[in-house]
Design a protein around this motif. Structure first.
Motif, PDB file in Angstrom:
ATOM      1  N   ILE A 105       4.260   7.201  10.351  1.00  9.00           N
ATOM      2  CA  ILE A 105       3.094   7.237   9.124  1.00  9.00           C
ATOM      3  C   ILE A 105       3.834   6.292   7.948  1.00  9.00           C
ATOM      4  O   ILE A 105       4.927   6.369   7.831  1.00  9.00           O
ATOM      5  CB  ILE A 105       2.637   8.450   8.516  1.00  9.00           C
ATOM      6  N   ASN A 106       2.947   5.889   6.956  1.00  8.50           N
ATOM      7  CA  ASN A 106       3.603   5.031   5.973  1.00  8.50           C
ATOM      8  C   ASN A 106       3.641   6.160   4.725  1.00  8.50           C
ATOM      9  O   ASN A 106       2.742   6.331   3.765  1.00  8.50           O
ATOM     10  CB  ASN A 106       2.431   3.896   5.427  1.00  8.50           C
ATOM     11  N   ALA A 107       4.662   6.863   4.701  1.00  8.71           N
ATOM     12  CA  ALA A 107       5.140   7.847   3.770  1.00  8.71           C
ATOM     13  C   ALA A 107       5.118   7.332   2.212  1.00  8.71           C
ATOM     14  O   ALA A 107       4.742   7.980   1.295  1.00  8.71           O
ATOM     15  CB  ALA A 107       6.256   8.476   3.953  1.00  8.71           C
ATOM     16  N   ASP A 108       5.264   6.088   2.121  1.00  9.83           N
ATOM     17  CA  ASP A 108       5.230   5.433   0.593  1.00  9.83           C
ATOM     18  C   ASP A 108       3.769   5.570   0.016  1.00  9.83           C
ATOM     19  O   ASP A 108       3.734   5.645  -0.948  1.00  9.83           O
ATOM     20  CB  ASP A 108       5.598   3.853   0.768  1.00  9.83           C
ATOM     21  N   LEU A 109       2.755   5.728   0.939  1.00 10.89           N
ATOM     22  CA  LEU A 109       1.658   5.810   0.591  1.00 10.89           C
ATOM     23  C   LEU A 109       1.180   7.090  -0.440  1.00 10.89           C
ATOM     24  O   LEU A 109       0.239   7.344  -1.274  1.00 10.89           O
ATOM     25  CB  LEU A 109       0.420   5.631   1.568  1.00 10.89           C
ATOM     26  N   LYS A 110       2.005   7.990   0.100  1.00 11.93           N
ATOM     27  CA  LYS A 110       1.768   9.305  -0.937  1.00 11.93           C
ATOM     28  C   LYS A 110       2.292   9.335  -2.218  1.00 11.93           C
ATOM     29  O   LYS A 110       1.370   9.906  -3.144  1.00 11.93           O
ATOM     30  CB  LYS A 110       3.100  10.273  -0.102  1.00 11.93           C
ATOM     31  N   ASP A 111       3.057   8.540  -2.603  1.00 12.85           N
ATOM     32  CA  ASP A 111       3.396   8.274  -4.019  1.00 12.85           C
ATOM     33  C   ASP A 111       2.982   7.220  -4.537  1.00 12.85           C
ATOM     34  O   ASP A 111       2.657   6.968  -5.741  1.00 12.85           O
ATOM     35  CB  ASP A 111       4.856   8.203  -4.400  1.00 12.85           C
ATOM     36  N   HIS A 112       2.417   6.052  -3.511  1.00  9.38           N
ATOM     37  CA  HIS A 112       1.689   4.864  -4.133  1.00  9.38           C
ATOM     38  C   HIS A 112       0.452   4.396  -3.322  1.00  9.38           C
ATOM     39  O   HIS A 112       0.412   3.407  -2.615  1.00  9.38           O
ATOM     40  CB  HIS A 112       2.867   3.793  -4.255  1.00  9.38           C
ATOM     41  N   PRO A 113      -0.573   5.396  -3.279  1.00  5.78           N
ATOM     42  CA  PRO A 113      -1.759   4.934  -2.574  1.00  5.78           C
ATOM     43  C   PRO A 113      -2.454   3.626  -3.048  1.00  5.78           C
ATOM     44  O   PRO A 113      -3.281   3.023  -2.216  1.00  5.78           O
ATOM     45  CB  PRO A 113      -2.541   6.161  -2.872  1.00  5.78           C
ATOM     46  N   GLU A 114      -2.189   3.331  -4.175  1.00 11.50           N
ATOM     47  CA  GLU A 114      -2.670   2.189  -4.763  1.00 11.50           C
ATOM     48  C   GLU A 114      -2.377   0.662  -3.939  1.00 11.50           C
ATOM     49  O   GLU A 114      -2.916  -0.326  -4.085  1.00 11.50           O
ATOM     50  CB  GLU A 114      -2.619   1.768  -6.123  1.00 11.50           C
ATOM     51  N   VAL A 115      -1.195   0.723  -3.282  1.00 15.74           N
ATOM     52  CA  VAL A 115      -0.941  -0.311  -2.431  1.00 15.74           C
ATOM     53  C   VAL A 115      -1.994  -0.657  -1.273  1.00 15.74           C
ATOM     54  O   VAL A 115      -1.995  -1.827  -1.040  1.00 15.74           O
ATOM     55  CB  VAL A 115       0.439   0.082  -1.615  1.00 15.74           C
ATOM     56  N   VAL A 116      -2.722   0.255  -1.020  1.00 18.58           N
ATOM     57  CA  VAL A 116      -3.531  -0.135  -0.111  1.00 18.58           C
ATOM     58  C   VAL A 116      -4.884  -1.062  -0.566  1.00 18.58           C
ATOM     59  O   VAL A 116      -5.437  -1.920  -0.171  1.00 18.58           O
ATOM     60  CB  VAL A 116      -4.490   1.257   0.561  1.00 18.58           C
ATOM     61  N   ASN A 117      -5.046  -1.069  -2.018  1.00 19.52           N
ATOM     62  CA  ASN A 117      -6.029  -1.839  -2.888  1.00 19.52           C
ATOM     63  C   ASN A 117      -5.299  -3.102  -2.859  1.00 19.52           C
ATOM     64  O   ASN A 117      -6.042  -4.174  -2.617  1.00 19.52           O
ATOM     65  CB  ASN A 117      -6.160  -1.266  -4.251  1.00 19.52           C
TER      66      ASN A 117
END
Length: 128
Positions: free
Chosen positions: A78-90
């Motif tokens: 899983i992309n664990a970075d998204l836990k702290d930086h969910p805005e990367v998906v935007n």
């Protein structure tokens, strides 16, 4: 811009197949409709998943949306970075905003998903 090297699901997830693995994320259309993403609930590594099954949720300032897996298999990463930086998906839904890598149990499922051209046609019908 809809990347032509990916396959797309009707729930707006994309799949990048590489051998017996597939990387999954949500499309630009989906992130744009959600607005500013503030939290992502991802599946657990090792979880067995079936195409069409819910594997997580995306929360934005507007709403919460379900993440579905377009393919069957086992969550490998899983992309664990998204836990702290969910805005990367935007900002980068097709790159750094990927959500999970799945070890495929049925690689042929990828071929049943929409091509970029088919997804573009699908989206044009959604907007009306």
């Amino acid at each position: 811009m809809i990347p032509s090297n990916l396959r797309y699901h009707q729930e707006h997830e994309w799949v990048r197949a590489e051998g017996t693995q597939a990387t999954v994320g949500i499309s630009h259309f989906a992130q744009d409709a959600l607005g500013d993403i503030v939290f992502i609930d991802l599946p657990k590594v090792g979880a067995k998943v079936t195409a069409g099954q819910q594997i997580g949720e995306v929360e934005s300032t507007k709403t919460t949306s379900t993440i579905y897996t377009p393919v069957s298999g086992t969550i490998a990463k899983i992309n664990a970075d998204l836990k702290d930086h969910p805005e990367v998906v935007n900002s980068d839904p097709y790159g750094k905003g990927w959500m999970a890598v799945i070890d495929l149990t049925a690689p042929a499922e990828v071929d049943q998903l929409m091509t970029a051209a088919q997804y573009e046609t699908f989206l044009s019908k959604q907007k009306h």
